[in-house]
Every structure is written in structure tokens, then in C-alpha cells.
Design an enzyme around this catalytic site. Structure first.
Site, mmCIF file in Angstrom:
data_model
loop_
_atom_site.group_PDB
_atom_site.id
_atom_site.type_symbol
_atom_site.label_atom_id
_atom_site.label_comp_id
_atom_site.label_asym_id
_atom_site.label_seq_id
_atom_site.Cartn_x
_atom_site.Cartn_y
_atom_site.Cartn_z
ATOM 1 N N ALA A 40 3.731 6.246 -7.839
ATOM 2 C CA ALA A 40 3.951 6.028 -9.362
ATOM 3 C C ALA A 40 4.568 4.860 -9.765
ATOM 4 O O ALA A 40 4.467 4.282 -10.733
ATOM 5 C CB ALA A 40 4.550 7.431 -10.064
ATOM 6 N N ASP A 76 13.724 -2.770 -5.114
ATOM 7 C CA ASP A 76 14.037 -3.833 -4.250
ATOM 8 C C ASP A 76 14.761 -5.047 -4.835
ATOM 9 O O ASP A 76 14.198 -6.161 -4.968
ATOM 10 C CB ASP A 76 12.776 -4.491 -3.565
ATOM 11 C CG ASP A 76 11.916 -3.078 -2.632
ATOM 12 O OD1 ASP A 76 12.650 -2.795 -1.837
ATOM 13 O OD2 ASP A 76 11.152 -2.551 -3.493
ATOM 14 N N GLY A 87 0.973 -1.148 0.019
ATOM 15 C CA GLY A 87 -0.123 -0.123 0.043
ATOM 16 C C GLY A 87 0.745 1.293 -0.012
ATOM 17 O O GLY A 87 1.973 1.312 -0.413
ATOM 18 N N VAL A 139 11.510 3.353 -10.691
ATOM 19 C CA VAL A 139 10.698 4.639 -11.267
ATOM 20 C C VAL A 139 11.341 5.641 -10.169
ATOM 21 O O VAL A 139 11.191 5.484 -8.787
ATOM 22 C CB VAL A 139 9.268 4.522 -11.100
ATOM 23 C CG1 VAL A 139 8.678 6.102 -11.373
ATOM 24 C CG2 VAL A 139 8.654 3.692 -12.067
ATOM 25 N N HIS A 194 4.346 1.962 -8.030
ATOM 26 C CA HIS A 194 3.645 0.804 -8.067
ATOM 27 C C HIS A 194 2.615 0.816 -9.459
ATOM 28 O O HIS A 194 2.241 -0.329 -9.828
ATOM 29 C CB HIS A 194 2.486 1.002 -6.806
ATOM 30 C CG HIS A 194 3.346 0.774 -5.485
ATOM 31 N ND1 HIS A 194 3.423 1.857 -4.648
ATOM 32 C CD2 HIS A 194 3.889 -0.254 -4.773
ATOM 33 C CE1 HIS A 194 4.337 1.649 -3.555
ATOM 34 N NE2 HIS A 194 4.364 0.304 -3.594
ATOM 35 N N ARG A 233 8.385 5.087 1.877
ATOM 36 C CA ARG A 233 9.018 5.824 2.910
ATOM 37 C C ARG A 233 9.697 7.046 2.710
ATOM 38 O O ARG A 233 10.167 7.868 3.712
ATOM 39 C CB ARG A 233 10.266 4.681 3.380
ATOM 40 C CG ARG A 233 9.641 3.571 4.071
ATOM 41 C CD ARG A 233 10.829 2.458 4.700
ATOM 42 N NE ARG A 233 10.462 1.617 5.381
ATOM 43 C CZ ARG A 233 10.109 0.286 5.013
ATOM 44 N NH1 ARG A 233 10.236 -0.016 3.794
ATOM 45 N NH2 ARG A 233 9.603 -0.560 6.094
#
Length: 277
Positions: A32, A147, A28, A173, A34, A184
Site C-alpha cells: 500500500a 527512506d 517491486g 504509510v 507504493h 522486507r
């Protein structure tokens, strides 16, 4: 949808109609980056499912689980705007019911880097992702390259456990100043946000130095010094093989420069591809 049964019923309907499915697992607080995963899902599949679940098992005891941003209504609106077909948002007790006693551990790839600095983190990731892959039964699952260690770990897990879902990496991105998008980033003060822009710039300089022939250890040491001078405290700055994450001493195969830094109370990660000449 809140339940696994409802998710599976909808996916079965799509499959009966000959539709392919992509999964976008998230925690959640969507941005952008995601939504780029959703777009990448549509580039490969007919239908896209996004999951939103803040997974307690991947947070350590002194990490930010309690304050991690939760904004389901805004996330649902963003996903709808991106054309996402289904939002799967289960409750914690549905993901980890009473008596839950199983975990998934990937050896090797998780031994150091973030694995060393966040003990148990990747076990939490692989446990919840294995469940999501099993629940959604998607053809593809989209993971961001930001990641990078997580991407390789999930890909290894899927291969080792014969999970049919293809794990797809999607390029990072970034903001206009180069900072990788992250949920974060919202923790950063205005001053911290300005200094954070030096993080990707420092990695670019290290990458370019290695490409130009600077010794790897010297380039990484210079990067660490530059980060500390800017008030960014590095957990690590490392050059690793792009497939195995083994340490790289000389640039003979595609590699990745990976780093994690702490800025105030916020921890940021980033990485860049380092191709051979």
C-alpha cells in the site's frame, strides 16, 4: 514495457498530447505504501509510470539481493488496479549493459547513518535513479519518506546534476500498529512481527521526550536501550537536521529522528519528523 526506447516513445506521445508525467521508482514486491506513491503521482500529473527493478548495485555482498521478493505479475495487477498507466520493467542487462562503467556519488548526505552501515548502497541508488530519471523524463518523481536519507540524497543529486524532474516526498504509510510498510516486513516471523511494532513506538517516545525538553543524548540512549530490551538491535538511533542530516544537539530547527534496527535476519528502518515548538 521492457526497453528504454519503448518507454521514451510512450512518454513522447503523452507529451505531444499535452500530458504531464510522474515516475514512481520501485524494486517491486509492492504494498500500500507504493500504491500511495502512485496516488500522489496522479495528484500532480496526468500520467504515472512505475518502474520495477531490483537494483543489484544497491545491495552489499552479504545483503538480501538473492532473496528479495520478486513478483512481477502481482505487482502489475496492483498497479493496474491503482490506475497506473505504464509499468517499466527492464532486464538487468538493459540497465547495466556490458561495459557499463559510470556511477553517481553524492557526498555529505550519504556519509553516515545508512551510508555507514551499507557501504556503496547510496551510490547504487543514485546511479540507478539518475538513469531512471533520464529514461522517463518525467515532470515529477515520487519517493517515500520512510527512506528519508534516500529522499534527501536523490533530491540533492537532481539539483546538482540539473535534472529537471521535481523530487516529491510522500508521507510514510503504516500498519494499524504503527510499523512502516516495507517489502522486507514479509521476512518477519509472527513473533518478530509482534516485536517490530515496538520500533515506531520507541521512536515516538523519543520524539516526545525531546519535544518535552529531555536532553537529546539522554532521549536517544533511552530509545536504544528500549529497542535492545525488545530484541531489536539498533544500527543507529539519531536526531538530525531535517534538511542537512547534520547531528542535532538541541531542537532549534525542524529535525528528524532516524533509526535502523536488526530483528533476526531482517533490517528495518524508520524515521519521524520532530518539529520545533
Amino acid at each position: 514495457m521492457r526497453t528504454v526506447a519503448a518507454l521514451r516513445a510512450r512518454v513522447r506521445e503523452w507529451r505531444a498530447a499535452g500530458r504531464s508525467v510522474a515516475l514512481v521508482p520501485t524494486m517491486g514486491a509492492l504494498h500500500a505504501g507504493h500504491l500511495a506513491l502512485v496516488a500522489a503521482g496522479f495528484a500532480r500529473a496526468d500520467r504515472v509510470v512505475a518502474s520495477v527493478f531490483v537494483n543489484p548495485k544497491q545491495f552489499g555482498p552479504n545483503e538480501d539481493f538473492s532473496r528479495y521478493p520478486r513478483r512481477e505479475a502481482e505487482d502489475a495487477a496492483a498497479l493496474a488496479g491503482a490506475g497506473c498507466n505504464l509499468l517499466f520493467a527492464p532486464a538487468p542487462e538493459d540497465v547495466y549493459p556490458a561495459g557499463f562503467a559510470t556511477g553517481v556519488h553524492v557526498a555529505g548526505l550519504t556519509a553516515d547513518l545508512d551510508g555507514a552501515h551499507r557501504p556503496g548502497h547510496f551510490d547504487g541508488v543514485t546511479t540507478v535513479v539518475s538513469k531512471l530519471l533520464n529514461q522517463a523524463q518525467a515532470d515529477f518523481a515520487m519517493f517515500g519518506e520512510k527512506d528519508y536519507q534516500q529522499l534527501l540524497t536523490v533530491r540533492r543529486m537532481a539539483a546538482d546534476l540539473d535534472i529537471a524532474t521535481q523530487i516529491v516526498g510522500v508521507p510514510t504509510v503504516r500498519e494499524a500498529d504503527g510499523l512502516a510498510l516495507s517489502s522486507r516486513n514479509a521476512y518477519l516471523s509472527a513473533d518478530e512481527r509482534a516485536r517490530a511494532a515496538l520500533f515506531p513506538k520507541t521512536l515516538i517516545a523519543a520524539r516526545d521526550a525531546v519535544r518535552a525538553g529531555t536532553a537529546v543524548e539522554a532521549a536517544l540512549a533511552e530509545a536504544e536501550a528500549a529497542l535492545r530490551a525488545a530484541g531489536l538491535v539498533p544500527d543507529y538511533v539519531a536526531l538530525r537536521d531535517a534538511e542537512t542530516l547534520e547531528p542535532v544537539r538541541s531542537l532549534e530547527r525542524p529535525a528528524r529522528i532516524l533509526s535502523a534496527v536488526r530483528l533476526g535476519s531482517t533490517r528495518l528502518i524508520d524515521n519521524l519528523a520532530v518539529e520545533t515548538a
